[in-house]
Design a protein around this motif. Structure first.
Motif, PDB file in Angstrom:
ATOM      1  N   GLN A 124       0.848  -1.199   0.000  1.00  0.00           N
ATOM      2  CA  GLN A 124       0.000   0.000   0.000  1.00  0.00           C
ATOM      3  C   GLN A 124       0.884   1.249   0.000  1.00  0.00           C
ATOM      4  O   GLN A 124       1.946   1.276   0.624  1.00  0.00           O
ATOM      5  CB  GLN A 124      -0.911   0.009   1.239  1.00  0.00           C
ATOM      6  CG  GLN A 124      -0.180  -0.235   2.545  1.00  0.00           C
ATOM      7  CD  GLN A 124      -1.096  -0.286   3.760  1.00  0.00           C
ATOM      8  OE1 GLN A 124      -2.263   0.087   3.672  1.00  0.00           O
ATOM      9  NE2 GLN A 124      -0.589  -0.731   4.887  1.00  0.00           N
ATOM     10  N   GLU A 149      -2.599 -12.095  -4.191  1.00  0.00           N
ATOM     11  CA  GLU A 149      -3.993 -12.532  -4.248  1.00  0.00           C
ATOM     12  C   GLU A 149      -4.381 -12.965  -5.653  1.00  0.00           C
ATOM     13  O   GLU A 149      -3.752 -12.567  -6.632  1.00  0.00           O
ATOM     14  CB  GLU A 149      -4.940 -11.441  -3.739  1.00  0.00           C
ATOM     15  CG  GLU A 149      -4.821 -10.111  -4.409  1.00  0.00           C
ATOM     16  CD  GLU A 149      -5.764  -9.081  -3.765  1.00  0.00           C
ATOM     17  OE1 GLU A 149      -6.627  -8.582  -4.481  1.00  0.00           O
ATOM     18  OE2 GLU A 149      -5.624  -8.780  -2.560  1.00  0.00           O
ATOM     19  N   GLU A 198     -15.838  -0.448  -5.219  1.00  0.00           N
ATOM     20  CA  GLU A 198     -15.030   0.253  -4.207  1.00  0.00           C
ATOM     21  C   GLU A 198     -13.775   0.831  -4.868  1.00  0.00           C
ATOM     22  O   GLU A 198     -13.044   0.117  -5.550  1.00  0.00           O
ATOM     23  CB  GLU A 198     -14.645  -0.754  -3.123  1.00  0.00           C
ATOM     24  CG  GLU A 198     -13.780  -0.182  -2.036  1.00  0.00           C
ATOM     25  CD  GLU A 198     -12.911  -1.275  -1.431  1.00  0.00           C
ATOM     26  OE1 GLU A 198     -13.435  -2.348  -1.080  1.00  0.00           O
ATOM     27  OE2 GLU A 198     -11.695  -1.039  -1.349  1.00  0.00           O
ATOM     28  N   ARG A 230       0.029  -7.373  -4.143  1.00  0.00           N
ATOM     29  CA  ARG A 230      -0.623  -8.242  -3.155  1.00  0.00           C
ATOM     30  C   ARG A 230      -0.706  -9.659  -3.699  1.00  0.00           C
ATOM     31  O   ARG A 230      -1.031  -9.869  -4.876  1.00  0.00           O
ATOM     32  CB  ARG A 230      -2.023  -7.722  -2.823  1.00  0.00           C
ATOM     33  CG  ARG A 230      -1.917  -6.369  -2.129  1.00  0.00           C
ATOM     34  CD  ARG A 230      -3.195  -5.897  -1.528  1.00  0.00           C
ATOM     35  NE  ARG A 230      -3.054  -4.503  -1.142  1.00  0.00           N
ATOM     36  CZ  ARG A 230      -4.036  -3.742  -0.746  1.00  0.00           C
ATOM     37  NH1 ARG A 230      -5.253  -4.234  -0.661  1.00  0.00           N
ATOM     38  NH2 ARG A 230      -3.807  -2.485  -0.408  1.00  0.00           N
TER      39      ARG A 230
HETATM   40  C1  YSA Z   1      -6.921   3.918   4.077  1.00  0.00           C
HETATM   41  C2  YSA Z   1      -6.824   4.912   5.023  1.00  0.00           C
HETATM   42  C3  YSA Z   1      -5.866   5.898   4.807  1.00  0.00           C
HETATM   43  O1  YSA Z   1      -5.688   6.842   5.744  1.00  0.00           O
HETATM   44  C4  YSA Z   1      -5.066   5.936   3.698  1.00  0.00           C
HETATM   45  C5  YSA Z   1      -5.190   4.926   2.759  1.00  0.00           C
HETATM   46  C6  YSA Z   1      -6.106   3.926   2.949  1.00  0.00           C
HETATM   47  C7  YSA Z   1      -6.192   2.807   1.977  1.00  0.00           C
HETATM   48  C8  YSA Z   1      -5.427   1.582   2.436  1.00  0.00           C
HETATM   49  N1  YSA Z   1      -3.984   1.823   2.491  1.00  0.00           N
HETATM   50  C9  YSA Z   1      -5.661   0.448   1.417  1.00  0.00           C
HETATM   51  O2  YSA Z   1      -4.751   0.024   0.718  1.00  0.00           O
HETATM   52  N2  YSA Z   1      -6.932   0.064   1.358  1.00  0.00           N
HETATM   53  S1  YSA Z   1      -7.473  -1.019   0.308  1.00  0.00           S
HETATM   54  O3  YSA Z   1      -6.805  -2.286   0.503  1.00  0.00           O
HETATM   55  O4  YSA Z   1      -8.901  -1.088   0.431  1.00  0.00           O
HETATM   56  O5  YSA Z   1      -7.082  -0.492  -1.115  1.00  0.00           O
HETATM   57  C10 YSA Z   1      -7.463   0.835  -1.528  1.00  0.00           C
HETATM   58  C11 YSA Z   1      -8.068   0.768  -2.912  1.00  0.00           C
HETATM   59  O6  YSA Z   1      -7.158   0.086  -3.785  1.00  0.00           O
HETATM   60  C12 YSA Z   1      -9.350  -0.044  -2.963  1.00  0.00           C
HETATM   61  O7  YSA Z   1     -10.457   0.759  -2.623  1.00  0.00           O
HETATM   62  C13 YSA Z   1      -9.370  -0.484  -4.410  1.00  0.00           C
HETATM   63  O8  YSA Z   1      -9.878   0.548  -5.240  1.00  0.00           O
HETATM   64  C14 YSA Z   1      -7.905  -0.673  -4.729  1.00  0.00           C
HETATM   65  N3  YSA Z   1      -7.529  -2.093  -4.642  1.00  0.00           N
HETATM   66  C15 YSA Z   1      -7.366  -2.865  -3.532  1.00  0.00           C
HETATM   67  N4  YSA Z   1      -6.980  -4.116  -3.858  1.00  0.00           N
HETATM   68  C16 YSA Z   1      -6.909  -4.143  -5.207  1.00  0.00           C
HETATM   69  C17 YSA Z   1      -7.258  -2.864  -5.717  1.00  0.00           C
HETATM   70  N5  YSA Z   1      -7.286  -2.590  -7.034  1.00  0.00           N
HETATM   71  C18 YSA Z   1      -6.942  -3.596  -7.874  1.00  0.00           C
HETATM   72  N6  YSA Z   1      -6.568  -4.847  -7.473  1.00  0.00           N
HETATM   73  C19 YSA Z   1      -6.540  -5.155  -6.153  1.00  0.00           C
HETATM   74  N7  YSA Z   1      -6.148  -6.372  -5.769  1.00  0.00           N
END
Ligand code: YSA
Length: 249
Positions: free
Chosen positions: A86, A114, A191, A112
């Motif tokens: 992240q 996954e 999302e 990630r």
């Molecule tokens: C939360 C709070 C903060 O103060 C600052 C940042 C965050 C976000 C946190 N660091 C985070 O990574 N959240 S998340 O896992 O939900 O990912 C954020 C966004 O990345 C998601 O809403 C989605 O749009 C995208 N995302 C997550 N996994 C993904 C992905 N996009 C594509 N493939 C994936 N595997």
């Protein structure tokens, strides 16, 4: 036959620049972090200690190597190395090296471990925002994000805020955008962003006094913004290098 189609920026780069333009108008400046990150910045300092269940939220590619004895600027052990999961990892790096108030925007490739599907890749892009100032509220964060989504998707954009959980923000929210997936009868929510008010422990870990300063932070999932903007139904199209797809942008 020589290829006469001129080169152009990848749609992900185009979108990162578009989002950046919105936040540059609000005084945010770009910062960068590494793709190969330390455990301290990616997890510990973000209130995600080793063996805490919240680490499972992001399946991680760890490096197969002996633990490093690398130390942070104040002697903190940096721990093992991993592929950054992240862009939030850069929050702590930025706090360690800057005095508030500040507003920064961090684009980055994250990884990630996954399974992939139409909306999930093992490698994707995030764009992190971090603002630290003397008085910061959730209403302000909401106002900034609503403004950004209107700029990106137009005044009629259909978004919703949902309560959520991240160990490094309190309270935490996620933002969904209404998505009409090509070929589906009904629109659904996708999302696209996580956000919240920076947890006092995180400010402290970054060397900032939480009794004096507050902050908000957010991270866009850039690939999903690209999908919504261009009606793309599968994230994997962005990475397979098919010129018949890419030359449409
Ligand atoms: C939360 C709070 C903060 O103060 C600052 C940042 C965050 C976000 C946190 N660091 C985070 O990574 N959240 S998340 O896992 O939900 O990912 C954020 C966004 O990345 C998601 O809403 C989605 O749009 C995208 N995302 C997550 N996994 C993904 C992905 N996009 C594509 N493939 C994936 N595997």
């Amino acid at each position: 036959m020589p290829n006469k189609i001129p080169g152009h920026l990848h749609p992900i780069t185009q979108t990162i620049r578009e989002i950046y333009a919105v936040f540059a108008d609000l005084g945010f400046e770009i910062a960068l972090g590494p793709e190969l990150e330390y455990e301290r910045y990616n997890f510990d300092a973000l209130n995600i200690p080793a063996d805490h269940p919240s680490r499972d939220m992001q399946d991680t590619f760890w490096l197969k190597e002996k633990p490093t004895d690398a130390k942070g600027p104040h002697g903190e052990p940096l721990g093992r190395r991993l592929l950054a999961t992240q862009t939030s990892a850069v929050q702590i790096r930025f706090m360690e090296t800057h005095q508030p108030p500040f507003r920064t925007l961090v684009p980055g490739k994250v990884f990630r471990n996954e399974a992939t599907d139409a909306t999930h890749e093992a490698q994707f892009f995030q764009l992190e925002g971090l603002l630290v100032d003397r008085k910061v509220s959730l209403a302000e964060l909401k106002g900034v994000l609503e403004h950004a989504f209107k700029k990106l998707f137009g005044p009629q954009s259909d978004i919703r805020f949902r309560p959520s959980f991240f160990p490094f923000t309190e309270p935490s929210v996620e933002v969904d955008v209404k998505w009409q997936k090509p070929g589906e009868a009904e629109p659904r929510w996708l999302e696209v962003l996580g956000a919240g008010l920076v947890h006092p422990s995180v400010l402290k870990a970054g060397g900032i006094d939480p009794t004096e300063w507050q902050g908000f932070a957010f991270a866009f999932g850039v690939d999903r913004i690209v999908m919504l903007k261009h009606g793309i139904d599968d994230i994997r199209l962005l990475y397979n290098g098919d010129l018949r797809f890419l030359n449409q942008f």
